[in-house]
Design an enzyme around this catalytic site. Structure first.
Site, PDB file in Angstrom:
ATOM      1  N   ASN A   7       0.850  -1.195   0.000  1.00 38.36           N
ATOM      2  CA  ASN A   7       0.000   0.000   0.000  1.00 38.36           C
ATOM      3  C   ASN A   7       0.883   1.242   0.000  1.00 38.36           C
ATOM      4  O   ASN A   7       2.112   1.147  -0.047  1.00 38.36           O
ATOM      5  CB  ASN A   7      -0.958  -0.022   1.203  1.00 38.36           C
ATOM      6  CG  ASN A   7      -0.213  -0.157   2.516  1.00 38.36           C
ATOM      7  OD1 ASN A   7       0.576   0.695   2.896  1.00 38.36           O
ATOM      8  ND2 ASN A   7      -0.459  -1.265   3.222  1.00 38.36           N
ATOM      9  N   ASP A  54      -4.739  -6.148   4.385  1.00 35.20           N
ATOM     10  CA  ASP A  54      -5.863  -6.980   4.831  1.00 35.20           C
ATOM     11  C   ASP A  54      -5.821  -8.373   4.195  1.00 35.20           C
ATOM     12  O   ASP A  54      -6.350  -9.332   4.764  1.00 35.20           O
ATOM     13  CB  ASP A  54      -7.195  -6.312   4.467  1.00 35.20           C
ATOM     14  CG  ASP A  54      -7.420  -5.025   5.237  1.00 35.20           C
ATOM     15  OD1 ASP A  54      -7.046  -4.974   6.421  1.00 35.20           O
ATOM     16  OD2 ASP A  54      -7.966  -4.068   4.654  1.00 35.20           O
ATOM     17  N   LYS A  80       9.157 -16.828 -10.940  1.00 35.12           N
ATOM     18  CA  LYS A  80       8.421 -15.725 -11.525  1.00 35.12           C
ATOM     19  C   LYS A  80       7.281 -16.237 -12.405  1.00 35.12           C
ATOM     20  O   LYS A  80       7.485 -17.111 -13.260  1.00 35.12           O
ATOM     21  CB  LYS A  80       9.356 -14.843 -12.353  1.00 35.12           C
ATOM     22  CG  LYS A  80       8.649 -13.671 -13.019  1.00 35.12           C
ATOM     23  CD  LYS A  80       9.606 -12.869 -13.897  1.00 35.12           C
ATOM     24  CE  LYS A  80       8.844 -11.778 -14.650  1.00 35.12           C
ATOM     25  NZ  LYS A  80       9.721 -11.033 -15.564  1.00 35.12           N
ATOM     26  N   PHE A 100      -5.645   3.025  14.239  1.00 41.90           N
ATOM     27  CA  PHE A 100      -5.741   4.056  13.202  1.00 41.90           C
ATOM     28  C   PHE A 100      -6.786   3.628  12.182  1.00 41.90           C
ATOM     29  O   PHE A 100      -6.944   2.432  11.897  1.00 41.90           O
ATOM     30  CB  PHE A 100      -4.395   4.247  12.499  1.00 41.90           C
ATOM     31  CG  PHE A 100      -3.470   5.202  13.201  1.00 41.90           C
ATOM     32  CD1 PHE A 100      -3.157   6.429  12.642  1.00 41.90           C
ATOM     33  CD2 PHE A 100      -2.923   4.874  14.437  1.00 41.90           C
ATOM     34  CE1 PHE A 100      -2.301   7.311  13.290  1.00 41.90           C
ATOM     35  CE2 PHE A 100      -2.071   5.752  15.096  1.00 41.90           C
ATOM     36  CZ  PHE A 100      -1.761   6.977  14.519  1.00 41.90           C
ATOM     37  N   LYS A 117     -14.582   0.195  14.506  1.00 39.12           N
ATOM     38  CA  LYS A 117     -13.280  -0.420  14.820  1.00 39.12           C
ATOM     39  C   LYS A 117     -12.955  -0.305  16.303  1.00 39.12           C
ATOM     40  O   LYS A 117     -12.379  -1.228  16.889  1.00 39.12           O
ATOM     41  CB  LYS A 117     -12.179   0.237  13.978  1.00 39.12           C
ATOM     42  CG  LYS A 117     -12.259  -0.125  12.497  1.00 39.12           C
ATOM     43  CD  LYS A 117     -11.165   0.564  11.692  1.00 39.12           C
ATOM     44  CE  LYS A 117     -11.253   0.172  10.220  1.00 39.12           C
ATOM     45  NZ  LYS A 117     -10.216   0.814   9.394  1.00 39.12           N
ATOM     46  N   LYS A 161     -12.447  -3.921  18.018  1.00 37.82           N
ATOM     47  CA  LYS A 161     -11.058  -4.267  18.326  1.00 37.82           C
ATOM     48  C   LYS A 161     -10.673  -3.952  19.767  1.00 37.82           C
ATOM     49  O   LYS A 161      -9.513  -4.117  20.140  1.00 37.82           O
ATOM     50  CB  LYS A 161     -10.120  -3.540  17.354  1.00 37.82           C
ATOM     51  CG  LYS A 161     -10.425  -3.882  15.886  1.00 37.82           C
ATOM     52  CD  LYS A 161      -9.475  -3.189  14.938  1.00 37.82           C
ATOM     53  CE  LYS A 161      -9.869  -3.481  13.481  1.00 37.82           C
ATOM     54  NZ  LYS A 161      -8.879  -2.981  12.521  1.00 37.82           N
TER      55      LYS A 161
END
Length: 399
Positions: A209, A279, A289, A323, A337, A341
């Site tokens: 990301n 995720d 490859k 976060f 969240k 959590k």
């Protein structure tokens, strides 16, 4: 307020030199012992006698002038300093410091000091935004040099933009903050996760990301400054780790990060999960490859462990901070969240807002606690956001 503290002020050449006179005056009123070093260029704008009268100490402006004492002056001042302030700091002086050039009394003394250094840039907007200048500034920030950001407005050259020396009030506030900051997290042990994770597809390709790790590294740096023992668990970044870390654990995958957090959980009281953890991961890894063909490539993905969720189940009385980086339904998603959590609070930011999220030096956050109370903050430097988060952690530790 600054009684017994010694501030050495380096003054480099620019029209903003006159503001440094006000800075010296304000520091003297706070009872600081002030010494001034001027570059030759600076003396073209304000005479050394002005600073000598304000500081009540002789001013050094020539590396080879007859010494006033038997001390080696650049070493003596470097040792005396509790803080070294450079104001105004030109592009030239910033470049010299960043590249280890010590060819006058100012740069030589900076190289010899172990005190904190605070730099207040002042220059034309185009110079300030120049890629080389910004690279030098970022190099110094990574080396734990402190900066007072220049202000925007009309410059002496007539241009409009960012580059004005920060106000004397703001500069002095930063000096006071650096010299009087309490070690309010001393003895506290904190895990901070930062950066992205990398999920390999084959030896060449991977899923990741846009996280750069800037937010997590800023939190780690500020926590260390405030006395905490910090374990930084970091995905791949281009950032220099803060000095004086208790431990640095470099990881790649989400599974690596999960294992690193669990391994270090028992010895820490606070966990700040600022990393952007993938995720999903490829269902299977190909050790060769994957060759291009005429067909579409389909990659099946499995869910990664939700690290914050797993910690939330076993955290006990530890403080857990999460976060939420969202593009829509920010408040609703962040509140969900916190509950799911078992977070003590969450730092939420909307990635669609300019100056918020990945790859920038600023952030715009909302902090949401277990009761659903929301505190919104304006756009701030990530270092400032870091202190906001740590202030909240400190308040929870004191309950």
């Amino acid at each position: 307020m600054l009684n017994g503290k010694t501030v050495v002020i380096g003054v480099s050449g620019g029209i903003a030199v006159y503001k440094a006179c006000d800075v010296v005056s304000r520091l003297k009123k706070l009872r600081a012992n002030v010494h001034v070093i001027m570059t030759k260029s600076a003396t073209e704008f304000v005479a050394p006698l002005t600073f000598q009268s304000l500081s009540q100490n002789y001013v050094i402006d020539d590396m080879f002038e007859e010494p006033k004492t038997w001390d080696v002056e650049h070493i003596s001042l470097a040792k005396k300093a509790d803080l070294f302030l450079v104001a105004p700091a030109t592009a030239n002086i910033i470049g010299k410091i960043a590249n280890g050039i010590a060819d006058d009394m100012l740069t030589t003394t900076i190289m010899a000091t172990k005190a904190k250094v605070l730099i207040a840039p002042a220059m034309n907007t185009n110079m300030y935004e120049n890629a080389i200048v910004q690279k030098n500034i970022n190099t110094l920030k990574e080396l734990d040099f402190n900066f007072v950001e220049p202000e925007s407005g009309r410059l002496a050259c007539g241009d409009m933009g960012k580059g004005k020396l920060a106000s004397p009030e703001k500069i002095v506030d930063e000096v006071v903050d650096l010299l009087t900051k309490k070690q309010d997290l001393k003895g506290k042990h904190i895990i901070i996760t930062a950066g992205p994770t990398v999920e390999s597809i084959d030896p060449v390709r991977y899923i990741t990301n846009r996280s750069t790790g800037k937010m997590g590294y800023a939190i780690a740096n500020k926590a260390i400054q405030r006395g905490a023992e910090v374990t930084l668990i970091s995905g791949p970044t281009n950032l220099m780790p803060p000095k004086k870390l208790k431990k640095l654990v470099k990881i790649e995958s989400a599974q690596d990060m999960y294992e690193a957090v669990i391994d270090n959980l028992d010895e820490n009281q606070v966990i700040i999960k600022s990393a952007a953890v993938a995720d999903y991961k490829p269902k299977s890894y190909c050790d060769k490859k994957i060759k291009k063909s005429n067909d579409d490539l389909i990659i099946n993905l499995d869910r990664n462990k939700d690290i914050a969720y797993e910690i939330g189940k076993v955290k006990g009385d530890k403080i857990l901070v999460g976060f939420a980086a969202e593009t829509n339904d920010l408040i609703e998603n962040a509140k969900g969240k916190v509950k799911k959590k078992n977070l003590d609070f969450i730092v939420a930011n909307d990635l669609t807002q300019e100056g918020s999220g990945f790859g920038v030096d600023t952030n715009i956050v909302k902090i949401i606690d277990r009761e659903g109370d929301i505190i919104e903050y304006p756009k701030m430097k990530k270092e400032e956001v870091a202190n906001v988060i740590l202030d909240k952690v400190k308040a929870l530790l004191e309950k």
